[in-house]
Design a protein around this motif. Structure first.
Motif, mmCIF file in Angstrom:
data_model
loop_
_atom_site.group_PDB
_atom_site.id
_atom_site.type_symbol
_atom_site.label_atom_id
_atom_site.label_comp_id
_atom_site.label_asym_id
_atom_site.label_seq_id
_atom_site.Cartn_x
_atom_site.Cartn_y
_atom_site.Cartn_z
ATOM 1 N N MET A 197 0.892 -1.297 0.027
ATOM 2 C CA MET A 197 0.030 0.036 0.061
ATOM 3 C C MET A 197 0.914 1.575 -0.059
ATOM 4 O O MET A 197 0.460 2.304 -0.560
ATOM 5 N N ILE A 198 1.916 1.167 0.798
ATOM 6 C CA ILE A 198 2.826 2.407 0.583
ATOM 7 C C ILE A 198 3.392 2.666 -0.656
ATOM 8 O O ILE A 198 3.440 3.781 -1.234
ATOM 9 N N GLY A 199 3.701 1.528 -1.432
ATOM 10 C CA GLY A 199 3.982 1.770 -2.796
ATOM 11 C C GLY A 199 3.020 2.328 -3.680
ATOM 12 O O GLY A 199 3.261 3.305 -4.682
ATOM 13 N N ALA A 200 1.881 1.800 -3.523
ATOM 14 C CA ALA A 200 0.545 2.328 -4.332
ATOM 15 C C ALA A 200 0.395 3.675 -3.801
ATOM 16 O O ALA A 200 0.261 4.522 -4.847
ATOM 17 N N LEU A 201 0.428 4.228 -2.701
ATOM 18 C CA LEU A 201 -0.063 5.542 -2.148
ATOM 19 C C LEU A 201 1.164 6.472 -3.108
ATOM 20 O O LEU A 201 0.905 7.584 -3.355
ATOM 21 N N ARG A 202 2.220 5.930 -2.856
ATOM 22 C CA ARG A 202 3.350 6.986 -3.699
ATOM 23 C C ARG A 202 2.921 7.095 -5.089
ATOM 24 O O ARG A 202 3.228 8.188 -5.713
ATOM 25 N N ALA A 203 2.685 5.953 -5.615
ATOM 26 C CA ALA A 203 2.499 6.050 -7.215
ATOM 27 C C ALA A 203 1.159 6.851 -7.648
ATOM 28 O O ALA A 203 1.345 7.615 -8.418
ATOM 29 N N ILE A 204 0.128 6.844 -6.375
ATOM 30 C CA ILE A 204 -0.989 7.731 -6.666
ATOM 31 C C ILE A 204 -0.615 9.415 -6.698
ATOM 32 O O ILE A 204 -1.102 9.972 -7.510
ATOM 33 N N GLU A 205 0.373 9.579 -5.684
ATOM 34 C CA GLU A 205 0.848 11.008 -5.523
ATOM 35 C C GLU A 205 1.566 11.276 -6.765
ATOM 36 O O GLU A 205 1.529 12.471 -7.448
ATOM 37 N N ALA A 206 2.507 10.325 -7.414
ATOM 38 C CA ALA A 206 3.273 10.608 -8.574
ATOM 39 C C ALA A 206 2.363 10.854 -9.794
ATOM 40 O O ALA A 206 2.482 12.005 -10.664
ATOM 41 N N GLU A 207 1.480 10.130 -10.270
ATOM 42 C CA GLU A 207 0.828 10.050 -11.213
ATOM 43 C C GLU A 207 -0.592 11.002 -11.226
ATOM 44 O O GLU A 207 -0.833 11.452 -12.129
ATOM 45 N N GLN A 208 -1.095 11.069 -10.101
ATOM 46 C CA GLN A 208 -2.338 12.118 -10.016
ATOM 47 C C GLN A 208 -2.263 13.267 -9.545
ATOM 48 O O GLN A 208 -3.045 13.999 -9.491
ATOM 49 N N GLY A 209 -0.850 13.884 -9.063
ATOM 50 C CA GLY A 209 -0.483 15.116 -8.315
ATOM 51 C C GLY A 209 -1.326 15.303 -7.315
ATOM 52 O O GLY A 209 -1.594 16.631 -7.231
ATOM 53 N N VAL A 210 -1.711 14.539 -6.474
ATOM 54 C CA VAL A 210 -2.249 14.675 -5.282
ATOM 55 C C VAL A 210 -1.514 14.285 -3.924
ATOM 56 O O VAL A 210 -0.541 13.709 -4.097
ATOM 57 N N ASP A 211 -2.045 14.906 -3.099
ATOM 58 C CA ASP A 211 -1.386 14.481 -1.503
ATOM 59 C C ASP A 211 -2.536 13.716 -0.698
ATOM 60 O O ASP A 211 -3.490 14.164 -0.636
ATOM 61 N N VAL A 212 -2.251 12.479 -0.550
ATOM 62 C CA VAL A 212 -3.048 11.284 -0.222
ATOM 63 C C VAL A 212 -3.532 12.028 1.342
ATOM 64 O O VAL A 212 -4.540 11.376 1.739
ATOM 65 N N ARG A 213 -2.772 12.663 1.940
ATOM 66 C CA ARG A 213 -3.458 13.362 3.132
ATOM 67 C C ARG A 213 -4.503 14.332 3.163
ATOM 68 O O ARG A 213 -5.337 14.667 4.172
ATOM 69 N N ASP A 214 -4.803 14.662 1.749
ATOM 70 C CA ASP A 214 -6.067 15.580 1.599
ATOM 71 C C ASP A 214 -7.232 14.925 1.524
ATOM 72 O O ASP A 214 -7.976 15.700 1.155
#
Length: 478
Positions: A24-41
């Motif tokens: 999940m940590i790898g997937a979260l980092r991929a989401i931030e990099a590809e979608q330009g978001v901060d998952v904390r938001d």
């Protein structure tokens, strides 16, 4: 002209053990990099078992990049260290020679259609001796970081501080018992005597410090001792559901992203006996998740699901608690999750809802196929058919926003109907793994795969025609 309301987003982090956490940590980092978001938001974050640890850290302001650096051995004083070695070996210690929960086993025997095989097994297993205090210490360390923040000048000149520490992000004050006020954080655990789910952090749930709630959500039956909160025993929330996505069906969210490391819509072909058993359990968890996707999308909420694919599963093996594979699982997830997100079709505008109440409609037949990304599906009722992409990487699924359709699978049906939101459920709306969905069936694809095959969708606000559970889930998201 009225101002357009910002989209409300939710994040669901499922169960998956030590390796699921790394994935999940790898997937979260991929989401931030590809979608330009901060998952904390995200506005709402729901965590189950291993997902509850990451959810708590996100809620306490620990960014995904900090977790990534921790996975790679880059640490900084003042930040919690994701080191699970204190949990013990990759196999459970010898348990106590007494049944885990006689009350729960009795209830399961008296009401077999109102329970799942995993819940009955949890009741039958002997009581675990393992201690899970290290998880509580991790969450406590993250809480103390807010009380003693990192010096900004020291962070600026430190080469070891992860990039997220330099963002200057102001963390909001904590609420009672160390719970963050934003995002709305919810931790899922199971009452070990009744089998009901409890959503800690919600109204109606027993009051608990955040660290205790996370420990309860991670207490695997037969491995770790149950966690007592308010005089009641709680165990791993993944015993009831791999993600508990269905608890968001009555929320006011517009879209939800789900990371479910215990599920797979595309499986591998392992040879070891342990891995074969794990894949059978994974198929059952995937069927459950598929029904929960139907329920949430029937409420008009867009759902995007990311699960391990065959390449991830080959690295994971058969033991999700194997610490020796953690680094490789993380790096693999970082790569495969990125490929899966890139393979998702570009978002399109949702069609205007029609006044008809019927949930049936023409079956779309157009689509495309390529073999460069991970397998994913997206569809919208009343529009063109989904784009289908298949590979051996992580599986990303985007479900439609309209009610009454059962897509987020390899085969999406299109139809017409209004977008309607379901009222907040008062009981668990998803039945056991043997109960059929209303108006159709959900099961594994023939030939050993795990991609669900779903017929036409469910009635609004329900996902099964079996009996509802005797014990209501506490603290549901409203």
């Amino acid at each position: 002209m009225p101002r357009k309301r910002a989209s409300r987003r939710g994040l669901v982090l499922g169960a998956g053990g030590v390796l699921g956490s790394a994935w999940m940590i790898g997937a979260l980092r991929a989401i931030e990099a590809e979608q330009g978001v901060d998952v904390r938001d995200h506005d709402v974050v729901v965590g189950t078992s291993a997902g509850s640890v990451i959810a708590a850290l996100l809620g306490l302001g620990i960014g995904a990049d900090v977790m990534v650096n921790s996975e790679r051995g880059v640490f900084e004083p003042g930040y919690p260290v994701l080191d699970y070695r204190d949990l013990g070996a990759s196999l459970p210690p010898r348990p106590r020679m007494r049944m885990g929960s006689p009350r729960l086993l009795t209830a399961s025997a008296l009401h077999p259609r109102q329970t799942t095989p995993m819940v009955a097994l949890a009741a039958l297993l002997p009581q675990g001796r393992g201690q899970i205090a290290a998880i509580g210490d991790l969450v406590t360390a993250a809480t103390e970081r807010l009380e003693h923040p990192l010096n900004p000048l020291a962070a600026k000149h430190s080469t070891a501080v992860p990039p997220g520490a330099r963002r200057g992000r102001q963390q909001e004050p904590l609420g009672s018992n160390g719970w963050p006020l934003h995002p709305r954080l919810h931790i899922v655990a199971m009452d070990f005597d009744t089998g009901g789910r409890v959503l800690f952090g919600s109204e109606g749930a027993p009051p608990s410090p955040l660290s205790h709630a996370v420990m309860a959500s991670c207490a695997i039956p037969g491995w770790y001792a149950p966690i007592r909160i308010s005089g009641r025993r709680f165990v791993d929330g993944g015993t009831r559901s791999p993600a508990s996505l269905d608890l968001l069906a009555g929320s006011n969210l517009d879209e939800v992203t789900v990371l479910a490391p215990a599920c797979s819509f595309e499986s591998d072909r392992p040879r070891g006996a342990v891995a074969l058993v794990e894949r059978q359990m994974r198929r059952a968890a995937t069927r459950r998740l598929a029904r929960e996707i139907e329920l949430v999308q029937a409420a008009g909420i867009k759902v995007t699901v990311l699960c391990p694919g065959p390449e991830d599963l080959q690295v994971i093996g058969g033991n999700m608690m194997d610490l020796t594979r953690r680094a490789e699982v993380f790096e693999t997830s970082l790569r495969t999750s990125t490929a899966a997100l890139r393979a998702l079709p570009a978002p399109t505008a949702s069609p205007v809802a029609r006044p008809a109440r019927s949930t049936t409609g023409p079956r779309s037949t157009t689509g495309s196929r390529n073999t460069t990304g991970s397998r994913n599906t997206t569809g919208t009722r009343g529009t063109t058919a989904p784009t289908r992409t298949a590979t051996a990487t992580s599986r990303a699924v985007t479900a439609p926003t309209q009610a009454g359709t059962g897509s987020a699978t390899a085969s999406t049906r299109a139809g017409t109907g209004p977008t309607r939101r379901a009222a907040a459920p008062t009981q668990d709306a998803v039945q056991d793994d043997t109960a059929p969905t209303r108006g159709g069936t959900t099961g594994p694809r023939a030939g050993g795969g795990t991609t669900p095959r779903t017929t036409r969708g469910t009635s609004r606000g329900a996902a099964g025609d079996g009996s509802r559970e005797e014990n209501a889930d506490l603290g549901l998201v409203g």
